[in-house]
Design a protein around this motif. Structure first.
Motif, PDB file in Angstrom:
ATOM      1  N   HIS A  13       0.998  -1.414   0.501  1.00 45.13           N
ATOM      2  CA  HIS A  13      -0.197   0.141   0.439  1.00 45.13           C
ATOM      3  C   HIS A  13       0.952   1.396  -0.159  1.00 45.13           C
ATOM      4  CE1 HIS A  13      -3.274   2.435   0.354  1.00 45.13           C
ATOM      5  NE2 HIS A  13      -3.162   3.295   1.980  1.00 45.13           N
ATOM      6  N   LEU A  14       2.155   1.158   0.766  1.00 43.15           N
ATOM      7  CA  LEU A  14       2.367   2.710   0.332  1.00 43.15           C
ATOM      8  C   LEU A  14       3.219   2.659  -0.509  1.00 43.15           C
ATOM      9  CD1 LEU A  14       4.118   4.201   2.541  1.00 43.15           C
ATOM     10  CD2 LEU A  14       5.830   2.608   3.891  1.00 43.15           C
ATOM     11  N   ILE A  15       4.064   1.035  -1.472  1.00 44.53           N
ATOM     12  CA  ILE A  15       4.599   1.723  -2.893  1.00 44.53           C
ATOM     13  C   ILE A  15       3.709   1.900  -3.655  1.00 44.53           C
ATOM     14  CG2 ILE A  15       5.548   0.084  -4.651  1.00 44.53           C
ATOM     15  CD1 ILE A  15       6.641  -1.509  -2.114  1.00 44.53           C
ATOM     16  N   GLN A  16       2.417   1.927  -3.796  1.00 42.82           N
ATOM     17  CA  GLN A  16       1.022   2.405  -4.292  1.00 42.82           C
ATOM     18  C   GLN A  16       1.293   3.878  -4.090  1.00 42.82           C
ATOM     19  OE1 GLN A  16      -2.308   0.041  -3.228  1.00 42.82           O
ATOM     20  NE2 GLN A  16      -1.359  -1.568  -4.640  1.00 42.82           N
ATOM     21  N   LEU A  17       1.323   4.468  -2.803  1.00 48.88           N
ATOM     22  CA  LEU A  17       0.989   5.596  -2.407  1.00 48.88           C
ATOM     23  C   LEU A  17       2.499   6.099  -2.991  1.00 48.88           C
ATOM     24  CD1 LEU A  17      -0.383   5.287   1.290  1.00 48.88           C
ATOM     25  CD2 LEU A  17      -1.345   6.387  -0.620  1.00 48.88           C
ATOM     26  N   PHE A  18       3.318   5.889  -2.936  1.00 50.64           N
ATOM     27  CA  PHE A  18       4.871   6.629  -3.448  1.00 50.64           C
ATOM     28  C   PHE A  18       4.793   7.059  -5.117  1.00 50.64           C
ATOM     29  CE2 PHE A  18       6.702   6.021   0.535  1.00 50.64           C
ATOM     30  CZ  PHE A  18       6.770   6.989   1.328  1.00 50.64           C
ATOM     31  N   LYS A  19       4.321   5.911  -5.279  1.00 48.35           N
ATOM     32  CA  LYS A  19       3.636   5.568  -7.009  1.00 48.35           C
ATOM     33  C   LYS A  19       3.078   7.010  -7.516  1.00 48.35           C
ATOM     34  CE  LYS A  19       5.475   0.861  -8.120  1.00 48.35           C
ATOM     35  NZ  LYS A  19       4.839  -0.191  -8.508  1.00 48.35           N
ATOM     36  N   GLU A  61      -6.458   8.669   0.226  1.00 48.80           N
ATOM     37  CA  GLU A  61      -5.527   8.054   0.389  1.00 48.80           C
ATOM     38  C   GLU A  61      -5.122   8.633   2.155  1.00 48.80           C
ATOM     39  OE1 GLU A  61      -2.623   9.519  -1.999  1.00 48.80           O
ATOM     40  OE2 GLU A  61      -3.543   8.535  -3.774  1.00 48.80           O
ATOM     41  N   LEU A  62      -5.564   9.459   2.308  1.00 50.37           N
ATOM     42  CA  LEU A  62      -5.341   9.834   3.952  1.00 50.37           C
ATOM     43  C   LEU A  62      -5.736   9.135   5.123  1.00 50.37           C
ATOM     44  CD1 LEU A  62      -4.886  13.737   4.010  1.00 50.37           C
ATOM     45  CD2 LEU A  62      -2.476  11.739   4.998  1.00 50.37           C
ATOM     46  N   PHE A 104      -0.592   4.920   9.409  1.00 53.83           N
ATOM     47  CA  PHE A 104       0.627   4.842   9.379  1.00 53.83           C
ATOM     48  C   PHE A 104       1.797   6.495   9.628  1.00 53.83           C
ATOM     49  CE2 PHE A 104       1.330   1.718   6.018  1.00 53.83           C
ATOM     50  CZ  PHE A 104       0.247   2.520   5.108  1.00 53.83           C
ATOM     51  N   GLY A 105       0.758   7.134  10.232  1.00 52.94           N
ATOM     52  CA  GLY A 105       2.016   7.913  11.665  1.00 52.94           C
ATOM     53  C   GLY A 105       1.075   9.224  10.541  1.00 52.94           C
ATOM     54  N   PRO A 106       2.312  10.335  11.142  1.00 50.23           N
ATOM     55  CA  PRO A 106       2.157  11.416  11.216  1.00 50.23           C
ATOM     56  C   PRO A 106       3.248  11.297  10.900  1.00 50.23           C
ATOM     57  CG  PRO A 106       2.297  11.597  13.647  1.00 50.23           C
ATOM     58  CD  PRO A 106       1.888   9.812  12.557  1.00 50.23           C
ATOM     59  N   ILE A 107       4.080  10.799  10.449  1.00 51.22           N
ATOM     60  CA  ILE A 107       5.522  11.274   8.842  1.00 51.22           C
ATOM     61  C   ILE A 107       5.207  10.622   8.115  1.00 51.22           C
ATOM     62  CG2 ILE A 107       8.563  10.392   8.239  1.00 51.22           C
ATOM     63  CD1 ILE A 107       7.875  10.148  11.765  1.00 51.22           C
ATOM     64  N   MET A 125       4.974  13.549   4.802  1.00 48.57           N
ATOM     65  CA  MET A 125       5.431  12.935   2.920  1.00 48.57           C
ATOM     66  C   MET A 125       4.007  13.313   2.389  1.00 48.57           C
ATOM     67  SD  MET A 125       7.987  10.476   4.359  1.00 48.57           S
ATOM     68  CE  MET A 125       8.097   9.495   2.138  1.00 48.57           C
ATOM     69  N   ILE A 126       3.203  12.578   2.311  1.00 43.78           N
ATOM     70  CA  ILE A 126       1.563  12.370   1.529  1.00 43.78           C
ATOM     71  C   ILE A 126       1.580  14.155   1.135  1.00 43.78           C
ATOM     72  CG2 ILE A 126      -0.845  11.436   1.050  1.00 43.78           C
ATOM     73  CD1 ILE A 126      -0.026   9.249   2.496  1.00 43.78           C
ATOM     74  N   GLU A 127       0.993  14.779   2.227  1.00 44.18           N
ATOM     75  CA  GLU A 127       0.398  16.056   1.776  1.00 44.18           C
ATOM     76  C   GLU A 127       2.086  17.130   1.429  1.00 44.18           C
ATOM     77  OE1 GLU A 127      -2.259  15.967   5.509  1.00 44.18           O
ATOM     78  OE2 GLU A 127      -0.340  17.763   6.132  1.00 44.18           O
ATOM     79  N   LYS A 128       2.813  16.666   1.316  1.00 44.93           N
ATOM     80  CA  LYS A 128       3.596  17.431   0.515  1.00 44.93           C
ATOM     81  C   LYS A 128       4.216  18.517   1.335  1.00 44.93           C
ATOM     82  CE  LYS A 128       2.278  16.181  -3.786  1.00 44.93           C
ATOM     83  NZ  LYS A 128       0.716  15.772  -3.349  1.00 44.93           N
TER      84      LYS A 128
END
Length: 157
Positions: A55-61, A94-95, A101-104, A108-111
């Protein structure tokens, strides 16, 4: 009489040996059961971890795709605004999905770009390399001369 005592002793020894052997078997069975339980728990944990990593890899992609889409110039501002709104909606989804996944990771997702600051020790060394004296550096950072000297000497080594 002594033969009777020998027989009782022999029987007691046999009973004790049998009791020790049966206790040993019980302990072994419990160990094997605990091993099997731990292995199954670890296997479940690894499966969950694998799913979260995917799931994390998909978010990064998706993040990379959205970054590439933002970098490409578009002629129509309406299309850009629509894409931005759609990406905001996707980020919100996604959030919500990735809240565990935690605040960190959320940052990162929120840029939110973290600022990189150099430590005071690194700045002291940079000032020393720029030609400042130990006393000036100590006054600037409100530290003792000995501390600044130690930091500079450790950097030289």
């Amino acid at each position: 009489m002594t033969s009777f005592l020998w027989m009782i002793s022999f029987l007691l020894h046999i009973i004790l040996i049998y009791a020790v052997y049966s206790l040993f078997k019980q302990v072994q069975a419990e160990r094997n059961a605990r091993k099997a339980e731990i292995e199954s728990l670890l296997a479940e944990f690894m499966d969950v971890l694998h799913e979260e990593n995917n799931h994390l890899i998909q978010l990064f992609k998706q993040e990379d795709v959205m970054k590439e889409a933002r970098e490409k110039p578009t002629n129509k501002t309406d299309t850009a605004q629509e894409n931005h709104l759609l990406s905001d909606q996707k980020k919100g989804e996604e959030l919500q999905e990735g809240a565990h996944f935690g605040p960190i990771l959320q940052r990162m997702i929120e840029k939110e770009h973290d600022k990189v600051e150099t430590s005071p020790e690194v700045r002291m060394i940079q000032m020393y390399q720029a030609g400042k004296s130990i006393e000036e550096i100590a006054r600037t950072f409100d530290r003792g001369k000995t501390e600044v000297e130690l930091i500079v000497k450790l950097q030289k080594n």
